[in-house]
Design a protein around this motif. Structure first.
Motif, PDB file in Angstrom:
ATOM      1  N   GLY A  82      34.590  58.068  46.683  1.00  0.00           N
ATOM      2  CA  GLY A  82      35.812  57.351  46.342  1.00  0.00           C
ATOM      3  C   GLY A  82      35.699  55.846  46.434  1.00  0.00           C
ATOM      4  N   ALA A  83      34.547  55.283  46.092  1.00  0.00           N
ATOM      5  CA  ALA A  83      34.362  53.835  46.191  1.00  0.00           C
ATOM      6  C   ALA A  83      35.415  53.086  45.383  1.00  0.00           C
ATOM      7  CB  ALA A  83      32.975  53.445  45.700  1.00  0.00           C
ATOM      8  N   ASP A  84      35.972  52.058  46.000  1.00  0.00           N
ATOM      9  CA  ASP A  84      36.805  51.087  45.303  1.00  0.00           C
ATOM     10  C   ASP A  84      35.844  50.137  44.597  1.00  0.00           C
ATOM     11  OD1 ASP A  84      38.257  48.815  44.568  1.00  0.00           O
ATOM     12  OD2 ASP A  84      39.543  48.883  46.332  1.00  0.00           O
ATOM     13  N   MET A  85      35.848  50.146  43.272  1.00  0.00           N
ATOM     14  CA  MET A  85      34.840  49.408  42.532  1.00  0.00           C
ATOM     15  C   MET A  85      35.071  47.904  42.536  1.00  0.00           C
ATOM     16  SD  MET A  85      32.713  51.724  41.830  1.00  0.00           S
ATOM     17  CE  MET A  85      31.601  50.804  40.773  1.00  0.00           C
ATOM     18  N   SER A  86      36.095  47.439  43.209  1.00  0.00           N
ATOM     19  CA  SER A  86      36.263  46.000  43.406  1.00  0.00           C
ATOM     20  C   SER A  86      35.574  45.520  44.685  1.00  0.00           C
ATOM     21  CB  SER A  86      37.749  45.633  43.460  1.00  0.00           C
ATOM     22  OG  SER A  86      38.352  46.128  44.647  1.00  0.00           O
ATOM     23  N   ARG A  87      34.973  46.444  45.429  1.00  0.00           N
ATOM     24  CA  ARG A  87      34.370  46.106  46.716  1.00  0.00           C
ATOM     25  C   ARG A  87      32.862  46.374  46.681  1.00  0.00           C
ATOM     26  NH1 ARG A  87      38.325  45.542  50.640  1.00  0.00           N
ATOM     27  NH2 ARG A  87      40.419  46.202  49.996  1.00  0.00           N
ATOM     28  N   PRO A  88      32.036  45.331  46.664  1.00  0.00           N
ATOM     29  CA  PRO A  88      30.584  45.511  46.561  1.00  0.00           C
ATOM     30  C   PRO A  88      29.984  46.414  47.627  1.00  0.00           C
ATOM     31  CG  PRO A  88      31.156  43.226  46.149  1.00  0.00           C
ATOM     32  CD  PRO A  88      32.423  43.899  46.602  1.00  0.00           C
ATOM     33  N   ALA A  89      30.495  46.358  48.854  1.00  0.00           N
ATOM     34  CA  ALA A  89      29.939  47.210  49.916  1.00  0.00           C
ATOM     35  C   ALA A  89      30.178  48.684  49.615  1.00  0.00           C
ATOM     36  CB  ALA A  89      30.554  46.834  51.263  1.00  0.00           C
ATOM     37  N   GLY A 113      37.585  50.769  34.964  1.00  0.00           N
ATOM     38  CA  GLY A 113      38.312  49.660  34.371  1.00  0.00           C
ATOM     39  C   GLY A 113      39.814  49.766  34.601  1.00  0.00           C
ATOM     40  N   ILE A 114      40.468  48.619  34.570  1.00  0.00           N
ATOM     41  CA  ILE A 114      41.924  48.541  34.643  1.00  0.00           C
ATOM     42  C   ILE A 114      42.403  47.547  33.591  1.00  0.00           C
ATOM     43  CG2 ILE A 114      42.056  49.171  37.081  1.00  0.00           C
ATOM     44  CD1 ILE A 114      42.479  46.177  37.688  1.00  0.00           C
ATOM     45  N   LEU A 132      38.854  41.315  36.402  1.00  0.00           N
ATOM     46  CA  LEU A 132      37.467  40.848  36.342  1.00  0.00           C
ATOM     47  C   LEU A 132      36.591  41.569  37.363  1.00  0.00           C
ATOM     48  CD1 LEU A 132      36.203  38.553  34.490  1.00  0.00           C
ATOM     49  CD2 LEU A 132      38.686  38.739  34.458  1.00  0.00           C
ATOM     50  N   ALA A 133      37.142  41.820  38.545  1.00  0.00           N
ATOM     51  CA  ALA A 133      36.359  42.487  39.593  1.00  0.00           C
ATOM     52  C   ALA A 133      35.975  43.902  39.188  1.00  0.00           C
ATOM     53  CB  ALA A 133      37.143  42.503  40.902  1.00  0.00           C
ATOM     54  N   ILE A 134      36.931  44.655  38.671  1.00  0.00           N
ATOM     55  CA  ILE A 134      36.670  46.069  38.381  1.00  0.00           C
ATOM     56  C   ILE A 134      36.000  46.256  37.022  1.00  0.00           C
ATOM     57  CG2 ILE A 134      37.774  48.303  37.972  1.00  0.00           C
ATOM     58  CD1 ILE A 134      39.769  47.575  40.180  1.00  0.00           C
ATOM     59  N   ASN A 135      36.400  45.480  36.023  1.00  0.00           N
ATOM     60  CA  ASN A 135      35.872  45.685  34.678  1.00  0.00           C
ATOM     61  C   ASN A 135      34.517  45.027  34.448  1.00  0.00           C
ATOM     62  OD1 ASN A 135      38.664  46.361  34.618  1.00  0.00           O
ATOM     63  ND2 ASN A 135      38.707  46.122  32.411  1.00  0.00           N
ATOM     64  N   LEU A 136      34.228  43.954  35.172  1.00  0.00           N
ATOM     65  CA  LEU A 136      32.977  43.225  34.948  1.00  0.00           C
ATOM     66  C   LEU A 136      32.094  43.164  36.189  1.00  0.00           C
ATOM     67  CD1 LEU A 136      31.059  41.436  33.325  1.00  0.00           C
ATOM     68  CD2 LEU A 136      32.567  39.482  33.821  1.00  0.00           C
ATOM     69  N   SER A 137      32.622  42.639  37.281  1.00  0.00           N
ATOM     70  CA  SER A 137      31.775  42.442  38.460  1.00  0.00           C
ATOM     71  C   SER A 137      31.235  43.756  39.003  1.00  0.00           C
ATOM     72  CB  SER A 137      32.538  41.693  39.546  1.00  0.00           C
ATOM     73  OG  SER A 137      32.863  40.385  39.125  1.00  0.00           O
ATOM     74  N   ALA A 175      42.453  38.699  30.449  1.00  0.00           N
ATOM     75  CA  ALA A 175      41.501  39.135  31.469  1.00  0.00           C
ATOM     76  C   ALA A 175      40.636  40.277  30.947  1.00  0.00           C
ATOM     77  CB  ALA A 175      42.251  39.561  32.728  1.00  0.00           C
ATOM     78  N   TYR A 176      41.256  41.244  30.293  1.00  0.00           N
ATOM     79  CA  TYR A 176      40.520  42.402  29.777  1.00  0.00           C
ATOM     80  C   TYR A 176      39.514  41.977  28.717  1.00  0.00           C
ATOM     81  CZ  TYR A 176      39.847  47.212  28.116  1.00  0.00           C
ATOM     82  OH  TYR A 176      39.311  48.428  27.762  1.00  0.00           O
ATOM     83  N   VAL A 177      39.941  41.127  27.786  1.00  0.00           N
ATOM     84  CA  VAL A 177      39.048  40.663  26.722  1.00  0.00           C
ATOM     85  C   VAL A 177      37.903  39.843  27.314  1.00  0.00           C
ATOM     86  CG1 VAL A 177      38.887  39.162  24.699  1.00  0.00           C
ATOM     87  CG2 VAL A 177      40.798  40.764  24.916  1.00  0.00           C
ATOM     88  N   ALA A 178      38.198  38.969  28.257  1.00  0.00           N
ATOM     89  CA  ALA A 178      37.160  38.167  28.891  1.00  0.00           C
ATOM     90  C   ALA A 178      36.160  39.055  29.625  1.00  0.00           C
ATOM     91  CB  ALA A 178      37.784  37.160  29.859  1.00  0.00           C
TER      92      ALA A 178
END
Length: 281
Positions: A82-89, A113-114, A132-137, A175-178
Motif C-alpha cells: 500500500g505504498a503512498d506513491m508521493s513518499r519516496p521511502a 496518477g491523480i 507532480l509528486a504522484i504523476n511524475l516524481s 499540473a496534469y499536463v506538465a
C-alpha cells in the motif's frame, strides 16, 4: 508496509493456463493498480504469466478478493503493497517487497496518477505539488530503485503510463499536463541511459479509456449540463478523440504485455498513443 497474501495465490487452475505465457516467471510492479487502467495492466501481465505486485489505495478486504481472483485464475503470485506513491521511502519499501519475495524486478509499470482541474491563477499550490509528486516524481523514484538490479541482470522493462496530455494541452489541467509531459522526458532519458544494458523504457499515452471513474464523470456531466449521456460522451469527453470511442483498459494492458516481452527489445524511448487519433490533429 502493508501486504496481502491471499490464501489461494499462486495456485494453478483451469483454462487460464492455456493462455499465452510470454512473461512466465517474470516479476512486475504496477503502481496504482487497484482499479481502472492499472488493474487491467496487472491482470494482463498476470495472464501472460508474470508475478505482479499490486499497489494502490482501497478497501483491504476487497483488494484481497481481487488479488486472490487474479492469482488463482492465472497461476501466479500477487502480493499487495500500500505504498503512498508521493513518499519516496514507501516507494523504496514497495520495491524491496518485490525483491525480497521474488529476488528481482523485471518489469516496472509506473501508472499511479491523480488529477485536479482549475485555472492556473486559482490552482491550489498543494494540489500542484500532489499531482507532480504522484504523476511524475513517483515514476522517477521507482525507476531509480529498480534500475540497479536491472543493470546487474542486463534485463528490464520500464513502462510509463503517460497520457494524450503528455503530447497536447487542455485548459485547466496545468499540473496534469506538465506532469505527463515530464513523464515523456523521463522516459526518453531512461531509454538513452540504458540502451546498451538490455533495458527498455517506453511510454503509453492513452486518450479517454472506459473506467469506473469515467462512468462517474459521464453521469456528473450529464446532470451538471442537463444533457443526455450520449451527448456528454460524444461532444464533451470524446470531443478531441476522432474515432468517438473509448479505449478499453484491456487494450492498454495488452500493449504493456507486448512492451514487456522479448519481441519489443528494440523498442525504447518510444511514445505509443492509444487515443483514437486525438494527437493526430
Amino acid at each position: 508496509m502493508n501486504t496481502i497474501t491471499p490464501e489461494n495465490e499462486g495456485r494453478e487452475t483451469g483454462s487460464s493456463t492455456l493462455a499465452s505465457r510470454a512473461l512466465s516467471g517474470r516479476v512486475a510492479i504496477v503502481t496504482g493498480s487497484t482499479s481502472g487502467i492499472g488493474l487491467a495492466i496487472l491482470e494482463e501481465l498476470a495472464r501472460a504469466g508474470a508475478h505482479v505486485v499490486m499497489n494502490g489505495f482501497g478497501d483491504r478486504a476487497e483488494l484481497a478478493v481481487a488479488a486472490g481472483r487474479i492469482a488463482a485464475s492465472h497461476g501466479v503470485d500477487i502480493p499487495f503493497h500500500g505504498a503512498d506513491m508521493s513518499r519516496p521511502a514507501e516507494i523504496a519499501d514497495l520495491v524491496k517487497l518485490a525483491e525480497d519475495r521474488f529476488g528481482r524486478v523485471d518489469i516496472l509499470v509506473n501508472n499511479a496518477g491523480i488529477q485536479h482541474v482549475a485555472p492556473i491563477d486559482t490552482f491550489p499550490a498543494d494540489r500542484w505539488d500532489a499531482v507532480l509528486a504522484i504523476n511524475l516524481s513517483s515514476a522517477f523514484h521507482a525507476t531509480q530503485q529498480v534500475l540497479p538490479g536491472m543493470k546487474r541482470r542486463r534485463f528490464g522493462r520500464i513502462i510509463n503510463i503517460a497520457s494524450a496530455h503528455g503530447l497536447v494541452g487542455s485548459p485547466f489541467k496545468s499540473a496534469y499536463v506538465a506532469a505527463k509531459h515530464g513523464v515523456l522526458g523521463l522516459t526518453k532519458v531512461t531509454a538513452l541511459e540504458t540502451a546498451e544494458m538490455g533495458i527498455t523504457a517506453n511510454a503509453i499515452c492513452p486518450g479517454y479509456v472506459w473506467t469506473p471513474l469515467v462512468e462517474k464523470q459521464i453521469t456528473a456531466q450529464a446532470m451538471s449540463h442537463n444533457i443526455d449521456r450520449a451527448e456528454v460522451i460524444r461532444n464533451v469527453l470524446l470531443a478531441q478523440q476522432p474515432n468517438k470511442q473509448f479505449a478499453e483498459a484491456s487494450e492498454i494492458g495488452a500493449l504493456a504485455v507486448f512492451l514487456a516481452g522479448e519481441t519489443a527489445r528494440s523498442i525504447t524511448g518510444a511514445t505509443l498513443s492509444v487515443d483514437g487519433g486525438w494527437t493526430a490533429h
